[in-house]
Design an enzyme around this catalytic site. Structure first.
Site, short mmCIF file in Angstrom:
data_model
loop_
_atom_site.label_atom_id
_atom_site.label_comp_id
_atom_site.label_asym_id
_atom_site.label_seq_id
_atom_site.Cartn_x
_atom_site.Cartn_y
_atom_site.Cartn_z
CG HIS A 101 -0.21 -0.08 2.54
ND1 HIS A 101 0.53 0.95 3.05
CD2 HIS A 101 -0.09 -1.09 3.43
CE1 HIS A 101 1.06 0.59 4.20
NE2 HIS A 101 0.70 -0.66 4.45
P1 TYD Z 1 -1.76 -3.04 7.95
O1 TYD Z 1 -1.07 -1.73 7.96
O2 TYD Z 1 -2.97 -3.18 7.10
O3 TYD Z 1 -0.70 -4.15 7.58
P2 TYD Z 1 -0.18 -4.63 6.14
O4 TYD Z 1 -0.38 -3.47 5.22
O5 TYD Z 1 1.22 -5.03 6.35
O6 TYD Z 1 -1.04 -5.78 5.75
O7 TYD Z 1 -2.12 -3.41 9.44
C1 TYD Z 1 -2.75 -4.64 9.77
C2 TYD Z 1 -3.69 -4.41 10.92
O8 TYD Z 1 -3.00 -3.96 12.06
C3 TYD Z 1 -4.73 -3.37 10.60
O9 TYD Z 1 -5.99 -3.99 10.42
C4 TYD Z 1 -4.81 -2.48 11.81
C5 TYD Z 1 -3.66 -2.86 12.68
N1 TYD Z 1 -2.70 -1.77 12.90
C6 TYD Z 1 -2.89 -0.90 13.96
O10 TYD Z 1 -3.88 -0.99 14.72
N2 TYD Z 1 -1.95 0.08 14.19
C7 TYD Z 1 -0.86 0.23 13.39
O11 TYD Z 1 -0.04 1.15 13.63
C8 TYD Z 1 -0.70 -0.65 12.27
C9 TYD Z 1 0.48 -0.50 11.36
C10 TYD Z 1 -1.63 -1.63 12.08
#
Ligand code: TYD
Length: 139
Positions: free
Chosen positions: A53
């Protein structure tokens, strides 16, 4: 408009010591922003990818605290792959770039510092939308 030229590898200070080595970071010093958030990715099963992303506002710094992985960065025109495999190197990724983490080694840990608190509205998760935003120079 950010491009992959704005991505920087930062060599962190290292205190080599027979008792074990030490490195550190300070906000607005080794890291070019105020740290609002820290998170880490661990226990990644073989072959998995994370973080496909872009962020609208969030800038980040990523360190391979343990093990190794690749960081792929794309600005809509060009992409570049960085392999992180030492805990004294960090990668700085400004906002507005598509980024993905992959090829995690066993037991690797990716430590991430962000310039913004977690905000779902700050994410661009659709690659075609990302390309359109870059083309329109709105990201
Ligand atoms: P996400 O950033 O979507 O991870 P990736 O892009 O690597 O798949 O994050 C996954 C989940 O973690 C998302 O549903 C919400 C949670 N999250 C938080 O609550 N706080 C944060 O700072 C991050 C990075 C994720």
């Amino acid at each position: 408009m950010t491009t992959i030229e704005d991505v920087k590898i930062i060599e962190l200070p290292r205190f080599l010591d027979a008792r074990g080595n030490l490195s550190f970071i300070e906000q607005n010093n080794q890291i070019p922003f105020e740290i609002k958030r820290t998170y880490w990715i661990y226990d990644v099963p073989g072959g998995e990818q994370r973080g496909g992303h872009a962020f609208v506002k969030n800038q980040e710094v990523i360190i391979a605290l343990s093990g190794s992985f690749d960081v792929l960065v794309n600005d809509g025109k060009r992409s570049k792959r960085f392999n992180l495999n030492r805990s004294y190197y960090a990668i700085y990724i400004p906002s507005g770039l598509w980024r993905k983490l992959e090829s995690f080694s066993t037991n690797s840990v990716a430590l991430e510092f962000g310039s913004e608190p977690y905000d779902t509205a700050d994410y661009v998760r659709d690659y075609d939308t990302f390309l359109e935003l870059k083309l329109n120079e709105t990201l």
